[in-house]
Design a protein around this motif. Structure first.
Motif, short mmCIF file in Angstrom:
data_model
loop_
_atom_site.label_atom_id
_atom_site.label_comp_id
_atom_site.label_asym_id
_atom_site.label_seq_id
_atom_site.Cartn_x
_atom_site.Cartn_y
_atom_site.Cartn_z
N TRP A 195 35.22 33.62 33.74
CA TRP A 195 36.10 33.57 34.92
C TRP A 195 37.56 33.68 34.50
O TRP A 195 38.37 34.29 35.20
N GLY A 196 37.91 33.11 33.33
CA GLY A 196 39.28 33.24 32.83
C GLY A 196 39.64 34.70 32.62
O GLY A 196 40.71 35.16 33.03
N HIS A 197 38.73 35.45 31.96
CA HIS A 197 38.96 36.90 31.78
C HIS A 197 39.11 37.59 33.14
O HIS A 197 40.02 38.39 33.35
N LEU A 198 38.18 37.28 34.05
CA LEU A 198 38.14 37.95 35.35
C LEU A 198 39.42 37.70 36.14
O LEU A 198 40.02 38.64 36.69
N TYR A 199 39.83 36.45 36.22
CA TYR A 199 40.99 36.08 37.05
C TYR A 199 42.26 36.78 36.57
O TYR A 199 42.98 37.40 37.35
N VAL A 200 42.54 36.70 35.26
CA VAL A 200 43.78 37.28 34.73
C VAL A 200 43.72 38.80 34.78
O VAL A 200 44.72 39.46 35.08
N ALA A 201 42.54 39.37 34.52
CA ALA A 201 42.40 40.83 34.58
C ALA A 201 42.68 41.34 35.99
O ALA A 201 43.39 42.34 36.18
N LYS A 202 42.15 40.65 36.99
CA LYS A 202 42.39 41.07 38.37
C LYS A 202 43.86 40.91 38.75
O LYS A 202 44.43 41.74 39.47
N LYS A 203 44.48 39.84 38.27
CA LYS A 203 45.91 39.66 38.53
C LYS A 203 46.74 40.77 37.90
O LYS A 203 47.80 41.12 38.41
N ALA A 204 46.24 41.32 36.80
CA ALA A 204 46.93 42.43 36.13
C ALA A 204 46.62 43.77 36.77
O ALA A 204 47.15 44.79 36.35
N GLY A 205 45.78 43.77 37.81
CA GLY A 205 45.44 45.00 38.51
C GLY A 205 44.31 45.79 37.89
O GLY A 205 44.11 46.96 38.22
N ILE A 206 43.54 45.16 37.00
CA ILE A 206 42.44 45.86 36.34
C ILE A 206 41.19 45.78 37.22
O ILE A 206 40.86 44.72 37.76
N LEU A 207 40.51 46.91 37.35
CA LEU A 207 39.25 46.94 38.10
C LEU A 207 38.16 46.31 37.25
O LEU A 207 37.85 46.80 36.16
N CYS A 208 37.58 45.22 37.73
CA CYS A 208 36.49 44.54 37.03
C CYS A 208 35.18 44.91 37.71
O CYS A 208 34.93 44.49 38.85
N ARG A 209 34.38 45.69 37.01
CA ARG A 209 33.15 46.21 37.62
C ARG A 209 32.06 45.16 37.71
O ARG A 209 31.32 45.11 38.70
N GLU A 210 31.95 44.30 36.69
CA GLU A 210 30.85 43.33 36.69
C GLU A 210 31.27 42.03 36.01
O GLU A 210 31.98 42.03 35.01
N PHE A 211 30.81 40.94 36.59
CA PHE A 211 30.96 39.59 36.02
C PHE A 211 29.55 39.10 35.76
O PHE A 211 28.78 38.87 36.70
N ALA A 212 29.18 38.97 34.48
CA ALA A 212 27.77 38.69 34.13
C ALA A 212 27.65 37.40 33.34
O ALA A 212 28.43 37.13 32.43
N ILE A 213 26.64 36.61 33.71
CA ILE A 213 26.24 35.44 32.93
C ILE A 213 24.91 35.79 32.27
O ILE A 213 23.92 36.03 32.95
#
Length: 421
Positions: A20-38
């Motif tokens: 989630w840390g990767h996802l949150y900051v990446a989205k704030k930077a405007g990066i398209l996050c295709r998948e969040f997987a556990i």
């Protein structure tokens, strides 16, 4: 079974918070996050929210956030290829049907001459209308439909590789950082609810059931002056003297409300694995403080101390003193989790916080496939002025992942051998 459930919950939470840390900051930077997987392997659960597909996979051995532009795009449409175009109301292309075009009668079939889905967002193609080469504008959230599976296109400004080294580094660092934050918050809550152990004074905390100290008339809050004629000043000195007298009757002199009280206590014994001998016990717990300030200090101190222990262990690699016995794989962690759960829920929670710190530090090691390895490539890009070729970097990470997987197998085999010895 209880241990298995505890392991799944603990690792699920730790991995989810890290990713989630990767996802949150990446989205704030405007990066398209295709998948969040556990987890890894086949999907057992999948749901899409906004632009990201959230999945739970079969093997609970980690997780990942798939960011656009980290790896080369899998779908490449070359000149002469026929695709189907579906349009929005503003006449921009909202879907590009790569195959199975017969399933989309609403699509306009075109023969691609040039296509740019990163910068200009256009498709130049010939149609059956004999109107010559036409240019179609593409929506920045257009889906590529391959085998009936949509995947949103990633314009260059939404790709990981287009961001500055600083934004890339922050997106990578956010994962390990969240593991430290999680550990601190967990230990803070433990300190508030369960209390922070106070070792500065030789004072009694709560008594266990059937405590010989309680039976002898001692009470919570009593301050100990001497034990068996020896003066004690803090909790460590007090417990050290008691441990020296297993199954013995020893005299205690305590102060209660300003009054000196003397009484004898019959100790019992317990085998201590560390010293490999019987030690004396009287059934008294450490006194605790439930204040918020103490809990904050406790959380920060514990995270720091656990980090130092891990760094000390890792430093053994440089001195050549490192041994596989210093690390544990899935089997070892499973066994330790079972032992922690048998002691109590608060000990299990503290154990989970320690694993979280461990996960954060290990991920920062400068090894391919780990966050630290990716940070090395970002640092190299910052110095060099341009990134490493994505295919070369991907190949290095692939071999790094393979070596880490091999190491995990070796460590797991070592755990199994230790378990049966």
């Amino acid at each position: 079974m209880d241990t298995f459930i505890a392991v799944i919950i603990i690792f699920g939470v730790l991995v989810a918070v890290h990713e989630w840390g990767h996802l949150y900051v990446a989205k704030k930077a405007g990066i398209l996050c295709r998948e969040f997987a556990i987890g890894f392997g086949p999907k057992i659960f999948s749901t899409k929210r906004n632009e990201t597909v959230y999945t739970v996979r079969l093997l609970p051995l980690g997780g990942f956030v798939r960011m656009a532009g980290e790896d080369p795009e899998e779908v490449q449409i070359k000149p002469g290829y026929e695709v189907g175009l579906v349009f929005k109301d503003d006449e921009k292309v909202s879907k590009i049907i790569v195959n199975n075009k017969s399933k989309h009668p609403e699509a306009k079939i075109v023969s691609v001459e040039r296509i740019d889905l990163e910068e200009r967002l256009t498709v130049e193609a010939y149609t059956d209308d004999k109107e010559g080469l036409q240019t179609f504008r593409v929506d920045d959230k257009c889906d590529l439909i391959v085998d009936e599976k949509p995947e949103q296109i990633a314009p260059l400004n939404r790709q990981f590789r287009s961001k500055s080294p600083l934004k890339k580094a922050l997106a990578i660092l956010a994962g390990p950082f969240m593991n430290f934050v999680l550990a601190f918050v967990v230990l803070l809550l433990v300190g508030i609810v369960n209390g922070v152990p106070q070792h500065d004074n030789a004072e009694f905390g709560k008594f266990n059931e059937d405590s010989p100290a309680k039976e002898a008339g001692l009470e919570q809050g009593d301050e100990v002056n001497t034990i068996a004629g020896q003066s004690v000043n803090d909790w460590e000195e007090m417990t050290a003297v008691i441990q020296e007298h297993p199954n013995e009757e020893i005299n205690f002199e305590v102060v209660r409300n300003g009054e000196r009280i003397s009484t004898s206590v019959e100790t019992y014994s317990r085998y201590d694995e560390f010293s490999e001998q019987e030690i004396g016990m009287i059934g008294v717990q450490t006194p605790t403080d439930h204040s918020f300030i103490q809990a904050v200090q406790y959380g920060a101190t514990q995270v720091y101390e656990v980090s130092m222990v891990i760094f000390d262990t890792l430093s053994l690699i440089l001195t050549g003193e490192f041994s596989l016995d210093f690390v544990s794989g899935p089997v070892g962690i499973y066994n330790y989790t079972g032992e922690a759960a048998s002691i109590g829920i608060f000990f299990l929670i503290q154990f989970a916080a320690m694993i979280s710190v461990n996960l954060g530090i290990v991920n920062l090691l400068p090894l391919p496939a780990l966050d630290g390895g990716r940070l090395l490539f970002i640092g190299y890009e910052a110095v060099r002025g341009k990134p490493v070729d994505p295919q070369k970097e991907g190949l290095i990470h692939f071999f790094g992942f393979a070596l880490l997987f091999l190491l995990m197998l070796v460590v797991t085999w070592n755990d199994i051998n230790n378990f049966f010895l």
